[in-house]
Design a protein around this motif. Structure first.
Motif, PDB file in Angstrom:
ATOM      1  N   CYS A  62      -4.829   1.557   6.534  1.00 64.71           N
ATOM      2  CA  CYS A  62      -5.451   2.835   6.168  1.00 64.71           C
ATOM      3  C   CYS A  62      -6.748   2.662   5.407  1.00 64.71           C
ATOM      4  O   CYS A  62      -7.414   3.628   5.065  1.00 64.71           O
ATOM      5  CB  CYS A  62      -4.466   3.703   5.386  1.00 64.71           C
ATOM      6  SG  CYS A  62      -4.146   3.085   3.733  1.00 64.71           S
ATOM      7  N   CYS A  81      -6.075  -2.486   2.294  1.00 67.94           N
ATOM      8  CA  CYS A  81      -5.074  -2.227   3.325  1.00 67.94           C
ATOM      9  C   CYS A  81      -5.770  -2.197   4.678  1.00 67.94           C
ATOM     10  O   CYS A  81      -6.720  -1.456   4.880  1.00 67.94           O
ATOM     11  CB  CYS A  81      -4.378  -0.892   3.062  1.00 67.94           C
ATOM     12  SG  CYS A  81      -3.192  -0.492   4.374  1.00 67.94           S
ATOM     13  N   CYS A 103       0.807   3.492   2.034  1.00 69.87           N
ATOM     14  CA  CYS A 103       1.208   3.784   3.402  1.00 69.87           C
ATOM     15  C   CYS A 103       2.361   2.905   3.875  1.00 69.87           C
ATOM     16  O   CYS A 103       2.884   3.092   4.969  1.00 69.87           O
ATOM     17  CB  CYS A 103       0.023   3.639   4.364  1.00 69.87           C
ATOM     18  SG  CYS A 103      -0.392   1.938   4.743  1.00 69.87           S
ATOM     19  N   CYS A 145       0.838  -1.203   0.000  1.00 75.06           N
ATOM     20  CA  CYS A 145       0.000   0.000   0.000  1.00 75.06           C
ATOM     21  C   CYS A 145       0.878   1.261   0.000  1.00 75.06           C
ATOM     22  O   CYS A 145       2.045   1.200   0.383  1.00 75.06           O
ATOM     23  CB  CYS A 145      -0.897  -0.017   1.233  1.00 75.06           C
ATOM     24  SG  CYS A 145      -1.910   1.458   1.372  1.00 75.06           S
TER      25      CYS A 145
END
Ligand SMILES: [Zn+2]
Length: 405
Positions: free
Chosen positions: A360, A357, A342, A340
């Motif tokens: 997040c 994910c 993030c 991801c």
């Protein structure tokens, strides 16, 4: 009794009688996969230029007397043979010699062949030795090595050999690669594992290198005598290239290419097996327990790898690997979920729903797994061989093949 020692006794007695042999005696190793072979499956020959015809009878008498006196006829596997041949070595004889090295010849066939070429044969018990004797006379040595064999005094037969290990290591350090196959780490390969008359055998490229090596090796026991044999050992003379796996036969020795058809598996006893195939058929190939670390190489093979195998087929129909060349390796691919934005690795959002994910909440409905090609621990275009301790007499070590290991 060891054939090389018997030959050595005979040669010494001939010399004492003023009869000299030409060059070094030949030690010819025959098919290592033959069914009724002796342990080393070797035969010895030597050549005498006769200037005086009356010498012929004396020579024959000395040879036959020594075989009768020294051969251990009580052993089931002792079936010696002696062959005398006067004349040129013909192409037909060379073909015969090759047959004994990469396939099989029976006693009957050998006897018939001896009659055809006008050789005089002497069979003791079954007389199986005549098969190899004719081959030892006829075998050409285009590629060859030498072996210096030293013999013990009779009182020491069967006793533990007192060879100084450090001196063998020093010898290897000073003379390798002019001598080879003599140590393997801590393993002293010059020392036989059988209670035979041999104290040690040093293998090398030349008579000179072996004389130097002998000067370095120390033993805490008397050496009765020694001989240097010119030999087909370590030449791969037993291997024939073959196009199709289906054309290989039991007891034959080959160089064959194919594709690995299953990942290698271990069986009880630590033996490792896999299947090699081509369009014509398939064969089971093995690296047995005595090949030690070589099995770690074989274990790395994967279905789809393209190999060239060197070795022969034993009585069970399995190909015994002596060395391999890796032609090409199949890509070792694993698949991972995407990462991801993030930084967290995403998880599946369900079948055909892509990825999500957990950290997040980002979703990737059309996402696909990412292919990762992992490094293989093997290299393409590279040879791998069995260790010295497991090497057959005829196998050519990589050090003799001018190959970078
Ligand atoms: Zn995220």
């Amino acid at each position: 009794m060891c054939t090389t020692y018997l030959a050595s006794i005979i040669i010494n007695e001939l010399k004492e009688n003023g009869i000299n042999i030409e060059g070094n005696p030949h030690l010819i190793r025959l098919n290592p996969f033959a069914r009724y072979k002796t342990r080393g499956n070797g035969a010895v020959s030597f050549k005498i230029a006769i200037s005086n015809k009356t010498d012929i009878n004396k020579i024959k008498e000395i040879v036959l007397k020594n075989v009768k006196e020294h051969a251990m006829f009580e052993h089931e596997n002792t079936n010696p043979g002696v062959v005398f041949y006067d004349g040129e070595i013909t192409d037909k004889m060379i073909d015969y010699a090759f047959k004994t090295i990469y396939s099989l010849i029976t006693i009957k066939q050998a006897e018939k062949f001896a009659n055809e070429i006008g050789a005089e044969i002497h069979k003791f018990k079954k007389g199986r030795g005549i098969i190899g004797s004719i081959a030892a006379i006829a075998c050409p040595l285009l590629d060859y090595t030498y072996e210096l064999i030293s013999y013990r005094v009779k009182d020491n037969y069967g006793k533990k050999r007192k060879i100084n290990k450090d001196s063998v290591k020093l010898m290897d350090k000073e003379t390798f690669p002019e001598t080879f196959e003599n140590i393997d780490g801590d393993y002293i390969a010059i020392e036989p594992r059988t209670p035979c008359p041999v104290l040690y055998g040093i293998r090398g490229e030349s008579v000179n290198a072996l004389e130097i090596a002998k000067g370095i090796v120390e033993a805490d026991e008397t050496i009765d005598s020694y001989s240097i044999f010119k030999t087909n050992q370590h030449t791969d003379m037993h291997l024939r290239k073959i196009d199709k796996i289906a054309n290989m036969e039991k007891y034959g020795c080959y160089i064959v290419e194919g594709i690995v058809d299953d990942d290698p598996h271990v069986i009880e006893g630590g033996h490792l097996f896999f299947t090699l195939k081509d369009e014509s058929g398939e064969i089971e190939a093995a690296a047995y327990e005595p090949t030690k670390d070589f099995r770690k190489i074989i274990k790395e093979l994967k279905k789809g790898d393209h190999l060239r195998l060197y070795g022969g087929i034993g009585c069970g129909g399995t190909f015994n690997i002596e060395k391999i060349k890796i032609i090409s390796l199949i890509a070792n691919t694993t698949y991972q979920n995407p990462t991801c934005n993030c930084g967290k690795r995403m998880t599946s959002a369900g079948k055909n729903k892509g990825f999500k994910c957990k950290k997040c909440g980002f979703k990737l409905p059309d996402g696909e797994k990412i292919a990762i090609i992992e490094d293989r621990n093997l290299k393409e275009d590279k040879f791998y061989e069995t260790p010295v301790s497991a090497r057959r007499h005829l196998s050519k070590p990589l050090i003799r093949m001018n190959i970078n290991r």
